[in-house]
Design a protein around this motif. Sequence first.
Motif, PDB file in Angstrom:
ATOM      1  N   HIS A 199     -23.387  16.061  56.696  1.00 57.02           N
ATOM      2  CA  HIS A 199     -22.683  15.456  55.698  1.00 57.02           C
ATOM      3  C   HIS A 199     -23.346  15.913  54.422  1.00 57.02           C
ATOM      4  N   ILE A 200     -22.352  16.855  53.341  1.00 56.18           N
ATOM      5  CA  ILE A 200     -22.961  17.003  52.211  1.00 56.18           C
ATOM      6  C   ILE A 200     -21.759  16.372  51.197  1.00 56.18           C
ATOM      7  N   GLU A 201     -22.204  15.495  50.447  1.00 54.52           N
ATOM      8  CA  GLU A 201     -21.665  14.590  49.825  1.00 54.52           C
ATOM      9  C   GLU A 201     -21.731  14.721  48.476  1.00 54.52           C
ATOM     10  N   PRO A 202     -20.706  15.219  47.657  1.00 55.11           N
ATOM     11  CA  PRO A 202     -20.854  15.303  46.162  1.00 55.11           C
ATOM     12  C   PRO A 202     -20.538  13.868  45.001  1.00 55.11           C
ATOM     13  N   PHE A 203     -21.633  13.524  44.345  1.00 55.56           N
ATOM     14  CA  PHE A 203     -21.331  12.475  43.477  1.00 55.56           C
ATOM     15  C   PHE A 203     -21.356  12.906  42.058  1.00 55.56           C
ATOM     16  N   GLU A 204     -21.154  11.927  41.265  1.00 51.93           N
ATOM     17  CA  GLU A 204     -21.228  12.453  39.688  1.00 51.93           C
ATOM     18  C   GLU A 204     -22.607  13.021  39.370  1.00 51.93           C
ATOM     19  N   GLN A 205     -23.526  12.428  39.731  1.00 51.34           N
ATOM     20  CA  GLN A 205     -24.804  13.064  39.115  1.00 51.34           C
ATOM     21  C   GLN A 205     -25.743  13.721  40.291  1.00 51.34           C
ATOM     22  N   ARG A 206     -25.263  13.675  41.407  1.00 55.48           N
ATOM     23  CA  ARG A 206     -26.304  14.274  42.318  1.00 55.48           C
ATOM     24  C   ARG A 206     -25.234  14.834  43.700  1.00 55.48           C
ATOM     25  N   LEU A 207     -26.109  15.591  44.559  1.00 48.68           N
ATOM     26  CA  LEU A 207     -25.401  16.131  45.846  1.00 48.68           C
ATOM     27  C   LEU A 207     -26.346  15.308  47.069  1.00 48.68           C
ATOM     28  N   VAL A 208     -25.622  14.553  48.137  1.00 49.60           N
ATOM     29  CA  VAL A 208     -26.441  14.166  49.007  1.00 49.60           C
ATOM     30  C   VAL A 208     -26.081  14.733  50.358  1.00 49.60           C
ATOM     31  N   VAL A 209     -27.322  15.049  51.091  1.00 49.23           N
ATOM     32  CA  VAL A 209     -27.256  15.382  52.289  1.00 49.23           C
ATOM     33  C   VAL A 209     -27.628  14.606  53.296  1.00 49.23           C
ATOM     34  N   ARG A 210     -26.763  14.373  54.314  1.00 52.92           N
ATOM     35  CA  ARG A 210     -27.133  13.323  55.332  1.00 52.92           C
ATOM     36  C   ARG A 210     -27.082  13.898  56.861  1.00 52.92           C
ATOM     37  N   TYR A 211     -27.717  13.660  57.777  1.00 48.06           N
ATOM     38  CA  TYR A 211     -27.689  13.967  59.284  1.00 48.06           C
ATOM     39  C   TYR A 211     -27.256  12.836  59.876  1.00 48.06           C
ATOM     40  N   ARG A 212     -26.492  12.970  60.917  1.00 43.33           N
ATOM     41  CA  ARG A 212     -26.084  12.028  61.851  1.00 43.33           C
ATOM     42  C   ARG A 212     -26.933  12.090  63.200  1.00 43.33           C
ATOM     43  N   ILE A 213     -27.935  11.290  63.542  1.00 46.08           N
ATOM     44  CA  ILE A 213     -28.995  11.491  64.355  1.00 46.08           C
ATOM     45  C   ILE A 213     -28.862  10.261  65.419  1.00 46.08           C
ATOM     46  N   ASP A 214     -28.457  10.488  66.762  1.00 49.35           N
ATOM     47  CA  ASP A 214     -28.111   9.396  67.660  1.00 49.35           C
ATOM     48  C   ASP A 214     -27.086   8.323  67.068  1.00 49.35           C
ATOM     49  N   GLY A 215     -26.300   8.816  66.278  1.00 48.10           N
ATOM     50  CA  GLY A 215     -25.104   8.022  66.163  1.00 48.10           C
ATOM     51  C   GLY A 215     -25.111   7.285  64.612  1.00 48.10           C
ATOM     52  N   THR A 269     -13.800  20.343  55.467  1.00 49.42           N
ATOM     53  CA  THR A 269     -13.755  20.251  53.710  1.00 49.42           C
ATOM     54  C   THR A 269     -12.673  19.397  53.273  1.00 49.42           C
ATOM     55  N   ILE A 270     -12.798  18.384  52.470  1.00 55.59           N
ATOM     56  CA  ILE A 270     -11.861  17.677  51.651  1.00 55.59           C
ATOM     57  C   ILE A 270     -12.118  17.526  50.226  1.00 55.59           C
ATOM     58  N   PRO A 271     -11.063  17.568  49.285  1.00 55.65           N
ATOM     59  CA  PRO A 271     -11.312  17.364  48.154  1.00 55.65           C
ATOM     60  C   PRO A 271     -11.470  15.831  47.811  1.00 55.65           C
ATOM     61  N   VAL A 272     -12.706  15.607  46.948  1.00 51.10           N
ATOM     62  CA  VAL A 272     -12.698  14.215  46.417  1.00 51.10           C
ATOM     63  C   VAL A 272     -13.018  14.209  45.000  1.00 51.10           C
ATOM     64  N   ALA A 273     -13.361  12.978  44.563  1.00 48.95           N
ATOM     65  CA  ALA A 273     -13.185  12.674  42.860  1.00 48.95           C
ATOM     66  C   ALA A 273     -14.312  13.720  42.124  1.00 48.95           C
ATOM     67  N   GLU A 274     -15.507  14.019  42.819  1.00 48.71           N
ATOM     68  CA  GLU A 274     -16.657  14.620  42.264  1.00 48.71           C
ATOM     69  C   GLU A 274     -16.832  16.158  42.782  1.00 48.71           C
ATOM     70  N   GLY A 275     -15.820  16.800  43.666  1.00 46.17           N
ATOM     71  CA  GLY A 275     -16.016  18.014  44.412  1.00 46.17           C
ATOM     72  C   GLY A 275     -15.355  17.927  45.599  1.00 46.17           C
ATOM     73  N   GLU A 276     -16.208  18.657  46.539  1.00 49.23           N
ATOM     74  CA  GLU A 276     -15.742  18.862  47.981  1.00 49.23           C
ATOM     75  C   GLU A 276     -16.761  18.249  48.718  1.00 49.23           C
ATOM     76  N   ARG A 277     -16.029  17.393  49.612  1.00 46.02           N
ATOM     77  CA  ARG A 277     -17.105  16.857  50.709  1.00 46.02           C
ATOM     78  C   ARG A 277     -17.085  17.800  51.884  1.00 46.02           C
ATOM     79  N   VAL A 278     -17.986  18.060  52.520  1.00 45.26           N
ATOM     80  CA  VAL A 278     -18.242  19.131  53.717  1.00 45.26           C
ATOM     81  C   VAL A 278     -18.859  18.462  54.906  1.00 45.26           C
ATOM     82  N   VAL A 279     -18.136  18.329  56.067  1.00 36.22           N
ATOM     83  CA  VAL A 279     -18.980  17.954  57.169  1.00 36.22           C
ATOM     84  C   VAL A 279     -19.081  18.827  58.338  1.00 36.22           C
ATOM     85  N   LEU A 280     -20.141  19.138  58.723  1.00 41.47           N
ATOM     86  CA  LEU A 280     -20.366  20.073  59.947  1.00 41.47           C
ATOM     87  C   LEU A 280     -20.688  19.423  61.153  1.00 41.47           C
TER      88      LEU A 280
END
Length: 564
Positions: A199-215, A269-280
């Motif tokens: 998950h690549i998630e944009p916010f106002e001041q930062r960009l967050v990367v998260r992995y889904r591991i074992d759910g 990819t989907i547009p959100v308030a602070e940019g584009e959210r990407v899920v791979l």
Amino acid sequence: MLLGEILVRQGRITATQLEAALDAQRTEQPRLRLGQMLLNRGLLSEADLLAALGEQSGFPVLRQVGAELLDPELVRHLPVEWTRTHLALPVRWQGAVGMLTCDPAGLTVRDDLALLLGCELQSILAPREEILRAIERCYFSKRDTAQELLRDMAEEAAPVAPPASRRDDLLHVAEQAPVTQLVNLILIEALKARASDIHIEPFEQRLVVRYRIDGLLYAQASPPKHLEAALVSRLKVMARLDIAEKRLPQDGSARVRVGERETDIRVSTIPVAEGERVVLRLLNRETALRPLTELGMAGGVLERFRRLLQEPHGVVLVTGPTGSGKTTTLYAALRELDTQHRNVMTIEDPIEYQLPAIGQMQVKPKIGLTFAEGLRHILRQDPDVMLVGEIRDLETAEILVRSSLTGHLCFSTLHTNDALGAVVRLTDMGIEPYLLASSILGVLAQRLVRCLCAECREPAQLTAEERALLGPWATRLADGCWRTRGCPRCLEGYRGRTGIYELMTADAGLLEAIRTRADLARLRALARAGGLRSLWEDGLDKVRQGVTSLPELLRAVGHPDPAP
């Protein structure tokens, strides 16, 4: 001693064969080495040739390269393409540094590598394919991380990399742009961590990367906000998406390689308030294409489910929420069918993995190819077995049920909480109870739970709060349960996942109750009399056996069933 003489003395070839090979070597163009010529003629195996070359050169010979020889630090500054091209890999050997090779005459390569590493090298002979596998394993275990790369990158955003090939090799990054390197390292880290999604998630001041591991989702190193546009554009280029379109959702796919292993990626990819959210979504063939025996079914459930696969016609449903492993179970079931003598067809959205000897069709709603429409066309293909990825509407459900009544074995999925919920859902959708009773063979409900790490789990007793929560079920854990501490080999005490299942098979009494619209309580009583064990009961058995923990079972299934 000459190589040919060694081979004759060892009994690998005859003197006549050697003489014929030498004559051909003198006349044929291009001129090949004797060993290669013997290999090409099928007179010699690679193992026999290496043994003879080892005797001739005095170099040690390995049939297999153990993990203890591989050291990612030795290849930190060595491009992977160089090692593949020259079939040369530095390894740890008897307290020093050696070089894996299949050519004892490659002294120039050894000298170049020794100069780069600043030490003398011992040549070690190994089969060509074994060296390539060792190169892949060594580079895959390198400790390069996205966090280290981010520290090294300049503050200004790097330009977007040019379009990549359809099968980018993530190990080959030395000359690529910084953002491309960052994407590759994110993907490699996710694959190492056995992640199913990024998950690549944009916010106002930062960009967050998260992995889904074992759910579950786990935060990773976060790229700086100014890299967001370049990072998203790079992912869009890989997935063949429109990098200029930022207002609409987009879906695409990519295929990447890590050495010889390929991984398919679904990109959304989907547009959100602070940019584009990407899920791979990372589609790992090794985890998805597993046999039924490795899915965690209890012996009785597995035996009864396999009996359903032997039926000539009827409907078999697999139910559960998104991400509960339904597709993996259905693929495992299809692989047990006799595809040599039966025509097996599927319609899916999307096709996650291509199965051998099975015809697979992908849904394309934009051009009118829905599940219902595709199912109609599949029926004209003379199928014996059909799989519909999901029952989404009454039309699809009716076609599937009526197909089973005309001699087809049909599989599909539904989003329901338990096995009996599938019966209620279908009748609520509008399927006549008499049709459902005439076609349904069984329903398998499932969930995925994380497995306790075998290295750090330890026996424990229920707490007072857990006993109060379990009520009468606490007697099932009278001998205690298992806890986890966490260790370097696992993630918060868990490693991997397994399934918990409840299987409802339709006997005469249950079918009659379905036909007469009996209430849910009556259906449940008849199903239990027919051998149904609930998700909760199967999960509690796995808690008692130390496969998973009670908190994990509660997370996956919810509150305990009513008193047994």
